[in-house]
Design an enzyme around this catalytic site. Sequence first.
Site, PDB file in Angstrom:
ATOM      1  N   TYR A  65      -2.316  23.617  28.990  1.00 12.15           N
ATOM      2  CA  TYR A  65      -2.262  24.681  27.967  1.00 12.15           C
ATOM      3  C   TYR A  65      -2.541  24.175  26.552  1.00 12.15           C
ATOM      4  O   TYR A  65      -2.844  24.952  25.666  1.00 12.15           O
ATOM      5  CB  TYR A  65      -0.873  25.362  27.929  1.00 12.15           C
ATOM      6  CG  TYR A  65      -0.463  26.105  29.167  1.00 12.15           C
ATOM      7  CD1 TYR A  65      -1.384  26.464  30.150  1.00 12.15           C
ATOM      8  CD2 TYR A  65       0.865  26.459  29.365  1.00 12.15           C
ATOM      9  CE1 TYR A  65      -0.979  27.145  31.291  1.00 12.15           C
ATOM     10  CE2 TYR A  65       1.270  27.146  30.498  1.00 12.15           C
ATOM     11  CZ  TYR A  65       0.349  27.481  31.455  1.00 12.15           C
ATOM     12  OH  TYR A  65       0.751  28.151  32.574  1.00 12.15           O
TER      13      TYR A  65
HETATM   14  N1  LIG Z   1      -0.549  29.703  37.590  1.00 11.26           N
HETATM   15  C1  LIG Z   1       0.259  29.443  36.574  1.00 11.26           C
HETATM   16  O1  LIG Z   1       0.916  28.437  36.578  1.00 11.26           O
HETATM   17  C2  LIG Z   1       0.412  30.408  35.439  1.00 11.26           C
HETATM   18  C3  LIG Z   1      -0.528  31.399  35.245  1.00 11.26           C
HETATM   19  C4  LIG Z   1      -0.324  32.304  34.233  1.00 11.26           C
HETATM   20  C5  LIG Z   1       0.807  32.211  33.437  1.00 11.26           C
HETATM   21  N2  LIG Z   1       1.720  31.214  33.618  1.00 11.26           N
HETATM   22  C6  LIG Z   1       2.916  31.094  32.770  1.00 11.26           C
HETATM   23  O2  LIG Z   1       3.530  32.349  32.699  1.00 11.26           O
HETATM   24  C7  LIG Z   1       3.683  32.708  31.332  1.00 11.26           C
HETATM   25  C8  LIG Z   1       3.680  34.202  31.215  1.00 11.26           C
HETATM   26  O3  LIG Z   1       2.390  34.731  31.467  1.00 11.26           O
HETATM   27  P1  LIG Z   1       1.630  35.472  30.326  1.00 11.26           P
HETATM   28  O4  LIG Z   1       1.600  34.611  29.110  1.00 11.26           O
HETATM   29  O5  LIG Z   1       0.371  35.966  30.879  1.00 11.26           O
HETATM   30  O6  LIG Z   1       2.690  36.607  29.979  1.00 11.26           O
HETATM   31  P2  LIG Z   1       2.817  38.118  29.910  1.00 11.26           P
HETATM   32  O7  LIG Z   1       4.053  38.194  29.123  1.00 11.26           O
HETATM   33  O8  LIG Z   1       2.761  38.786  31.214  1.00 11.26           O
HETATM   34  O9  LIG Z   1       1.536  38.694  29.114  1.00 11.26           O
HETATM   35  C9  LIG Z   1       1.162  38.195  27.911  1.00 11.26           C
HETATM   36  C10 LIG Z   1       0.064  39.064  27.304  1.00 11.26           C
HETATM   37  O10 LIG Z   1       0.575  40.323  26.940  1.00 11.26           O
HETATM   38  C11 LIG Z   1       0.484  40.520  25.514  1.00 11.26           C
HETATM   39  N3  LIG Z   1       1.763  41.059  25.062  1.00 11.26           N
HETATM   40  C12 LIG Z   1       2.989  40.485  25.224  1.00 11.26           C
HETATM   41  N4  LIG Z   1       3.934  41.260  24.665  1.00 11.26           N
HETATM   42  C13 LIG Z   1       3.322  42.335  24.140  1.00 11.26           C
HETATM   43  C14 LIG Z   1       3.771  43.496  23.449  1.00 11.26           C
HETATM   44  N5  LIG Z   1       5.074  43.662  23.192  1.00 11.26           N
HETATM   45  N6  LIG Z   1       2.852  44.395  23.069  1.00 11.26           N
HETATM   46  C15 LIG Z   1       1.564  44.223  23.326  1.00 11.26           C
HETATM   47  N7  LIG Z   1       1.064  43.164  23.987  1.00 11.26           N
HETATM   48  C16 LIG Z   1       1.935  42.207  24.396  1.00 11.26           C
HETATM   49  C17 LIG Z   1       0.225  39.171  24.916  1.00 11.26           C
HETATM   50  O11 LIG Z   1      -0.605  39.293  23.765  1.00 11.26           O
HETATM   51  P3  LIG Z   1      -0.020  39.031  22.276  1.00 11.26           P
HETATM   52  O12 LIG Z   1      -0.175  37.569  22.020  1.00 11.26           O
HETATM   53  O13 LIG Z   1      -0.888  39.867  21.440  1.00 11.26           O
HETATM   54  O14 LIG Z   1       1.411  39.456  22.281  1.00 11.26           O
HETATM   55  C18 LIG Z   1      -0.459  38.423  26.056  1.00 11.26           C
HETATM   56  O15 LIG Z   1      -1.851  38.593  25.986  1.00 11.26           O
HETATM   57  C19 LIG Z   1       2.535  31.983  30.650  1.00 11.26           C
HETATM   58  O16 LIG Z   1       2.709  31.902  29.263  1.00 11.26           O
HETATM   59  C20 LIG Z   1       2.611  30.672  31.347  1.00 11.26           C
HETATM   60  O17 LIG Z   1       3.657  29.908  30.797  1.00 11.26           O
HETATM   61  C21 LIG Z   1       1.523  30.329  34.612  1.00 11.26           C
END
Ligand SMILES: NC(=O)c1ccc[n+]([C@@H]2O[C@H](COP(=O)([O-])OP(=O)(O)OC[C@H]3O[C@@H](n4cnc5c(N)ncnc54)[C@H](OP(=O)(O)O)[C@@H]3O)[C@@H](O)[C@H]2O)c1
Length: 320
Positions: A65
């Site tokens: 990351y």
């Molecule tokens: N295979 C793997 O190992 C893998 C794959 C994916 C993820 N992960 C882990 O899981 C974590 C969570 O996944 P994710 O980051 O995709 O999380 P998520 O919380 O499901 O989605 C994040 C997305 O939603 C947006 N968002 C979040 N809160 C918001 C709100 N209140 N209003 C509008 N948009 C919002 C964010 O954009 P903004 O920045 O604009 O808020 C971001 O683009 C990752 O950070 C990572 O640590 C692991």
Amino acid sequence: MGMNDGMEYTTLGRTGLKASVAGLGCGGPSRLGMRNDAQGEKSAVALVRQALDLGINFLDTAESYGTEAVVGKAIAGIARDRLIISTKKALPSAHHSDTEGEVKRGLEHSLKLLGTDYIDVYHLHGVEPKDYDFARERLMPVMRRLREQRKIRFIGVTEGFVQDPSHQMLEQSLKEDLWDVVMVGFNLLNPSARGSVLPMTREKRVGVLNMFAVRRALSQPDRLKGILTDLVHKGVIAENAVNGEDLIDFVLRESDATTLPEVAYRFCRHERGVDIVLTGTGNPEHLRANVESILKPPLPESVLQKLEKIFGNLDYLTGN
Ligand SMILES: NC(=O)c1ccc[n+]([C@@H]2O[C@H](COP(=O)([O-])OP(=O)(O)OC[C@H]3O[C@@H](n4cnc5c(N)ncnc54)[C@H](OP(=O)(O)O)[C@@H]3O)[C@@H](O)[C@H]2O)c1
């Protein structure tokens, strides 16, 4: 840190770790706001500190990351035993001449960037079904040695949810006893882990981290509409069951939730068997709102039933 006494804590399965029910995801589309380099490292460090102030003690990052150094800076000076650090090793190629050396070098580099001498949960990152035998036979022995050396406390795995949205890798691997913690894709558009993964993790007391709660489809209404239109075209859901506007409408109208991300986080938070819901963002206002959402009560039963009727049997959407 921990100034917000509204945070709730739970036990992360057999690890016994006491973790906040909201975890900070330092990857995903936003990478703490560093994805587009629009915001610099300074705001990313501030975001991690804000998470700690909100009572979050679980930080999830990864070698790939580019945010380990940011986490390291944000946690400098904080008592190590108040934090739970989760990071991941990208899989080396199966043809790598020195797999063990590669994993060890990766871990040492992560430790250095994070400014610590152990990782609480060290994962194999994005293990797809095709990688499973290699991970099990060649990488697990290395992970176990690292655990014996106390450089890592617990062994985790994350699935490649986009490539494996029906959880083949986790289903196969949970028949054996390999992982202390797993990271699974689960959201209201694809709740299939409820039937396949979560019963097994509960039985074996494997800790469960929830990724993809919101992602893009549940934070960008146009994207959601596109996905729903496509499902109607394919005949997966009936035209009159839902259209884009309606879905957003009904979940908000029939519940006390005010935004779709709130609905999405609450949906995950109260799923039986989910220990920690990860939230990823580059936006301090979103982080504050998301933690608040995760701490709210379950969605009304009527909304859950309706969502179940529409998406309950889908196991191929990711919400990306
Ligand atoms: N295979 C793997 O190992 C893998 C794959 C994916 C993820 N992960 C882990 O899981 C974590 C969570 O996944 P994710 O980051 O995709 O999380 P998520 O919380 O499901 O989605 C994040 C997305 O939603 C947006 N968002 C979040 N809160 C918001 C709100 N209140 N209003 C509008 N948009 C919002 C964010 O954009 P903004 O920045 O604009 O808020 C971001 O683009 C990752 O950070 C990572 O640590 C692991």
